[in-house]
Every structure is written in C-alpha cells, then in structure tokens.
Scaffold this motif. Structure first.
Motif, PDB file in Angstrom:
ATOM      1  N   VAL A 276     -12.824  11.012  -2.137  1.00 20.02           N
ATOM      2  CA  VAL A 276     -11.622  11.021  -2.977  1.00 20.02           C
ATOM      3  C   VAL A 276     -10.898   9.700  -2.764  1.00 20.02           C
ATOM      4  O   VAL A 276     -10.689   9.289  -1.619  1.00 20.02           O
ATOM      5  CB  VAL A 276     -10.686  12.215  -2.629  1.00 20.02           C
ATOM      6  N   GLU A 277     -10.555   9.045  -3.886  1.00 17.41           N
ATOM      7  CA  GLU A 277      -9.913   7.736  -3.813  1.00 17.41           C
ATOM      8  C   GLU A 277      -9.034   7.533  -5.032  1.00 17.41           C
ATOM      9  O   GLU A 277      -9.177   8.243  -6.032  1.00 17.41           O
ATOM     10  CB  GLU A 277     -10.975   6.630  -3.716  1.00 17.41           C
ATOM     11  N   PRO A 278      -8.113   6.575  -4.969  1.00  8.71           N
ATOM     12  CA  PRO A 278      -7.263   6.297  -6.128  1.00  8.71           C
ATOM     13  C   PRO A 278      -8.106   5.791  -7.301  1.00  8.71           C
ATOM     14  O   PRO A 278      -9.108   5.111  -7.096  1.00  8.71           O
ATOM     15  CB  PRO A 278      -6.307   5.207  -5.655  1.00  8.71           C
TER      16      PRO A 278
ATOM     17  N   ARG B 167     -15.510  10.378  -6.224  1.00  9.59           N
ATOM     18  CA  ARG B 167     -16.720   9.577  -6.398  1.00  9.59           C
ATOM     19  C   ARG B 167     -17.882  10.263  -5.707  1.00  9.59           C
ATOM     20  O   ARG B 167     -17.784  10.716  -4.566  1.00  9.59           O
ATOM     21  CB  ARG B 167     -16.507   8.174  -5.805  1.00  9.59           C
ATOM     22  N   ASN B 168     -18.995  10.355  -6.426  1.00 14.21           N
ATOM     23  CA  ASN B 168     -20.206  10.941  -5.891  1.00 14.21           C
ATOM     24  C   ASN B 168     -20.988   9.874  -5.131  1.00 14.21           C
ATOM     25  O   ASN B 168     -21.261   8.807  -5.678  1.00 14.21           O
ATOM     26  CB  ASN B 168     -21.045  11.507  -7.046  1.00 14.21           C
ATOM     27  N   VAL B 169     -21.318  10.153  -3.878  1.00 13.32           N
ATOM     28  CA  VAL B 169     -22.186   9.283  -3.100  1.00 13.32           C
ATOM     29  C   VAL B 169     -23.543   9.977  -3.123  1.00 13.32           C
ATOM     30  O   VAL B 169     -23.753  10.968  -2.408  1.00 13.32           O
ATOM     31  CB  VAL B 169     -21.668   9.075  -1.658  1.00 13.32           C
TER      32      VAL B 169
ATOM     33  N   ARG C  18       8.399   9.900   3.469  1.00 16.84           N
ATOM     34  CA  ARG C  18       8.314  10.039   2.006  1.00 16.84           C
ATOM     35  C   ARG C  18       7.422   8.972   1.399  1.00 16.84           C
ATOM     36  O   ARG C  18       6.741   9.200   0.407  1.00 16.84           O
ATOM     37  CB  ARG C  18       9.696   9.946   1.380  1.00 16.84           C
ATOM     38  N   ALA C  19       7.444   7.789   1.971  1.00 12.56           N
ATOM     39  CA  ALA C  19       6.653   6.679   1.432  1.00 12.56           C
ATOM     40  C   ALA C  19       5.157   6.940   1.551  1.00 12.56           C
ATOM     41  O   ALA C  19       4.368   6.364   0.810  1.00 12.56           O
ATOM     42  CB  ALA C  19       7.019   5.382   2.136  1.00 12.56           C
ATOM     43  N   VAL C  20       4.766   7.834   2.473  1.00  9.76           N
ATOM     44  CA  VAL C  20       3.355   8.182   2.627  1.00  9.76           C
ATOM     45  C   VAL C  20       2.807   8.739   1.314  1.00  9.76           C
ATOM     46  O   VAL C  20       1.645   8.544   0.978  1.00  9.76           O
ATOM     47  CB  VAL C  20       3.163   9.190   3.791  1.00  9.76           C
ATOM     48  N   LEU C  21       3.652   9.405   0.534  1.00 11.12           N
ATOM     49  CA  LEU C  21       3.212   9.964  -0.745  1.00 11.12           C
ATOM     50  C   LEU C  21       2.716   8.888  -1.694  1.00 11.12           C
ATOM     51  O   LEU C  21       1.965   9.180  -2.620  1.00 11.12           O
ATOM     52  CB  LEU C  21       4.344  10.753  -1.418  1.00 11.12           C
ATOM     53  N   ASN C  22       3.122   7.664  -1.490  1.00 11.71           N
ATOM     54  CA  ASN C  22       2.674   6.577  -2.353  1.00 11.71           C
ATOM     55  C   ASN C  22       1.329   6.013  -1.929  1.00 11.71           C
ATOM     56  O   ASN C  22       0.706   5.284  -2.679  1.00 11.71           O
ATOM     57  CB  ASN C  22       3.713   5.452  -2.386  1.00 11.71           C
ATOM     58  N   THR C  23       0.888   6.310  -0.725  1.00 10.85           N
ATOM     59  CA  THR C  23      -0.344   5.715  -0.233  1.00 10.85           C
ATOM     60  C   THR C  23      -1.450   6.723   0.031  1.00 10.85           C
ATOM     61  O   THR C  23      -2.613   6.378  -0.030  1.00 10.85           O
ATOM     62  CB  THR C  23      -0.088   4.946   1.069  1.00 10.85           C
ATOM     63  N   LYS C  24      -1.088   7.954   0.340  1.00 10.01           N
ATOM     64  CA  LYS C  24      -2.081   8.970   0.659  1.00 10.01           C
ATOM     65  C   LYS C  24      -1.655  10.295   0.037  1.00 10.01           C
ATOM     66  O   LYS C  24      -0.484  10.657   0.102  1.00 10.01           O
ATOM     67  CB  LYS C  24      -2.192   9.122   2.176  1.00 10.01           C
ATOM     68  N   PRO C  25      -2.591  11.011  -0.564  1.00 10.62           N
ATOM     69  CA  PRO C  25      -2.234  12.308  -1.149  1.00 10.62           C
ATOM     70  C   PRO C  25      -1.831  13.312  -0.071  1.00 10.62           C
ATOM     71  O   PRO C  25      -2.316  13.255   1.059  1.00 10.62           O
ATOM     72  CB  PRO C  25      -3.512  12.761  -1.855  1.00 10.62           C
ATOM     73  N   VAL C  26      -0.941  14.214  -0.458  1.00 13.53           N
ATOM     74  CA  VAL C  26      -0.478  15.260   0.450  1.00 13.53           C
ATOM     75  C   VAL C  26      -0.677  16.604  -0.238  1.00 13.53           C
ATOM     76  O   VAL C  26      -0.239  16.801  -1.375  1.00 13.53           O
ATOM     77  CB  VAL C  26       1.019  15.057   0.806  1.00 13.53           C
ATOM     78  N   LEU C  27      -1.332  17.526   0.453  1.00 12.08           N
ATOM     79  CA  LEU C  27      -1.580  18.866  -0.062  1.00 12.08           C
ATOM     80  C   LEU C  27      -0.681  19.826   0.699  1.00 12.08           C
ATOM     81  O   LEU C  27      -0.813  19.970   1.909  1.00 12.08           O
ATOM     82  CB  LEU C  27      -3.051  19.236   0.131  1.00 12.08           C
ATOM     83  N   ASP C  28       0.252  20.474  -0.019  1.00 11.30           N
ATOM     84  CA  ASP C  28       1.168  21.370   0.684  1.00 11.30           C
ATOM     85  C   ASP C  28       0.584  22.781   0.746  1.00 11.30           C
ATOM     86  O   ASP C  28      -0.373  23.105   0.039  1.00 11.30           O
ATOM     87  CB  ASP C  28       2.566  21.325   0.066  1.00 11.30           C
ATOM     88  N   PRO C  29       1.125  23.655   1.606  1.00  9.00           N
ATOM     89  CA  PRO C  29       0.576  25.001   1.786  1.00  9.00           C
ATOM     90  C   PRO C  29       0.631  25.875   0.525  1.00  9.00           C
ATOM     91  O   PRO C  29      -0.113  26.841   0.417  1.00  9.00           O
ATOM     92  CB  PRO C  29       1.458  25.611   2.888  1.00  9.00           C
ATOM     93  N   ALA C  30       1.479  25.515  -0.426  1.00 11.69           N
ATOM     94  CA  ALA C  30       1.577  26.296  -1.662  1.00 11.69           C
ATOM     95  C   ALA C  30       0.498  25.924  -2.675  1.00 11.69           C
ATOM     96  O   ALA C  30       0.430  26.499  -3.751  1.00 11.69           O
ATOM     97  CB  ALA C  30       2.959  26.104  -2.286  1.00 11.69           C
ATOM     98  N   GLY C  31      -0.347  24.951  -2.347  1.00 10.59           N
ATOM     99  CA  GLY C  31      -1.422  24.562  -3.244  1.00 10.59           C
ATOM    100  C   GLY C  31      -1.043  23.498  -4.243  1.00 10.59           C
ATOM    101  O   GLY C  31      -1.649  23.384  -5.302  1.00 10.59           O
ATOM    102  N   ILE C  32      -0.044  22.699  -3.900  1.00 11.16           N
ATOM    103  CA  ILE C  32       0.369  21.599  -4.773  1.00 11.16           C
ATOM    104  C   ILE C  32      -0.041  20.290  -4.110  1.00 11.16           C
ATOM    105  O   ILE C  32       0.252  20.052  -2.940  1.00 11.16           O
ATOM    106  CB  ILE C  32       1.887  21.616  -5.031  1.00 11.16           C
ATOM    107  N   LEU C  33      -0.733  19.458  -4.881  1.00 12.22           N
ATOM    108  CA  LEU C  33      -1.162  18.150  -4.411  1.00 12.22           C
ATOM    109  C   LEU C  33      -0.194  17.113  -4.944  1.00 12.22           C
ATOM    110  O   LEU C  33       0.069  17.057  -6.143  1.00 12.22           O
ATOM    111  CB  LEU C  33      -2.573  17.835  -4.902  1.00 12.22           C
ATOM    112  N   TYR C  34       0.357  16.294  -4.038  1.00 10.45           N
ATOM    113  CA  TYR C  34       1.284  15.221  -4.402  1.00 10.45           C
ATOM    114  C   TYR C  34       0.609  13.881  -4.156  1.00 10.45           C
ATOM    115  O   TYR C  34      -0.008  13.673  -3.104  1.00 10.45           O
ATOM    116  CB  TYR C  34       2.554  15.282  -3.548  1.00 10.45           C
ATOM    117  N   PHE C  35       0.740  12.987  -5.126  1.00 10.34           N
ATOM    118  CA  PHE C  35       0.253  11.622  -4.945  1.00 10.34           C
ATOM    119  C   PHE C  35       1.084  10.710  -5.824  1.00 10.34           C
ATOM    120  O   PHE C  35       1.229  10.949  -7.025  1.00 10.34           O
ATOM    121  CB  PHE C  35      -1.229  11.502  -5.294  1.00 10.34           C
ATOM    122  N   ARG C  36       1.624   9.692  -5.204  1.00 10.04           N
ATOM    123  CA  ARG C  36       2.536   8.760  -5.861  1.00 10.04           C
ATOM    124  C   ARG C  36       3.666   9.555  -6.504  1.00 10.04           C
ATOM    125  O   ARG C  36       4.350  10.283  -5.808  1.00 10.04           O
ATOM    126  CB  ARG C  36       1.790   7.852  -6.820  1.00 10.04           C
TER     127      ARG C  36
END
Length: 166
Positions: A163-165, A154-156, A71-89
């Motif tokens: 993608v970054e915080p 961020r565009n390089v 669960r703590a991973v959600l605080n450090t790295k975004p998670v994209l679930d199969p339903a199309g929901i992006l979780y971050f923090r």
C-alpha cells in the motif's frame, strides 16, 4: 526528536499575523496560534493548527506541540481507527470488517511488502474463503476503497502487495 518537532511548528500571533497564518495553511505547516489578549480565537482551524493564550506553562506548550505533530502524521501515513475508518491526508473512507483486518498489516508496513500468505491467513481466520481468487477479489475491492483517499495497492507479482500513495 522533540526538538525537531518543535522546530517544525510555526508560532504565529493571532490576529496580528493573520497573513502568516494563511501562508502556513497554504504550505501545510504545523502552526500554533498565540491568541492575543482580548482577541477571540479563530473558529476555522485546520488539522495542522492549534491555539493557546499567553502566558502558557512550558509543559502545556510541549503538549500542544506534540498534539500537532501527531495530527501531522495523517499527512504522511494512513491511520486506521477502531471504528473502521481509514484516514489519509485530508480524506477518509469507511471499510468493512474484513477490509480492516486485511488492511492492518498493510498499513503497519506502509510502503513495504506484505506477503500473500499473511493475507490468506487473515481471510481464513475471518471464516472467508482464502483461495487465491478470493484473495485477489478482496484486494480488488480494497483497492477501489483506498483510491478514494489517495492510496493504491500495488501487486508484487507472486509475492504480495504494497500500500502506497498514488
């Protein structure tokens, strides 16, 4: 690594050490509440908390600690679930199918470069236009959605995107 995760989890007696629990919550520490005999478990758990009643089998304790770490991973790295929901923090946002497809390589290489050609291929495979302007339009829309959860694109210049915080 298991030892490192276990050392990061705070073990707190509930309700006797409720003040320590509040401190852990404020500092966003991983916390395993040991619910004392006869006490009701807390009803308002944060994502960084779980609870057990003693005595607990060592394998069950290890499983709870691993679950907290996951669960703590959600605080450090975004998670994209199969339903199309992006979780971050502590936030989440729903994305379109095309946005999910484009975001997958950006999330798998979080904070690292993803080349424009890779994202163009994804657009081609989905049947959308893959011109440079179309790609930039998709990235602009994705950028707006990601800002809602505290992420930026961020565009390089001339190479790709990161993608970054925020």
């Amino acid at each position: 690594m298991k030892l490192d995760v276990k050392n990061r989890v705070k073990f707190v007696r509930w309700p006797a050490e409720s003040d320590l629990r509040e401190e852990c919550t404020a500092l966003r520490h991983l916390c395993l509440l040991i619910v004392e005999h006869g006490a009701p478990p807390p009803e308002d758990l944060s994502p960084n908390e779980d609870w057990v009643r003693p005595p607990i089998v060592p394998q069950d304790l290890q499983a709870r600690v691993r679950q907290l770490a996951a669960r703590a991973v959600l605080n450090t790295k975004p998670v994209l679930d199969p339903a199309g929901i992006l979780y971050f923090r502590d936030a989440s946002v729903t994305l379109s199918l095309t946005q999910c497809e484009m975001l997958a390589p950006l999330i798998s290489r979080f904070c690292r470069l993803v080349y424009r050609d890779e994202l163009r291929e994804i657009l081609e495979q989905s049947g959308a236009s893959s011109s440079s302007n179309a790609l930039d339009l998709h990235v602009m829309r994705l950028r707006r959605r990601l800002q809602l959860v505290g992420l930026g694109v961020r565009n390089v210049w001339g190479r790709g995107f990161v993608v970054e915080p925020l």
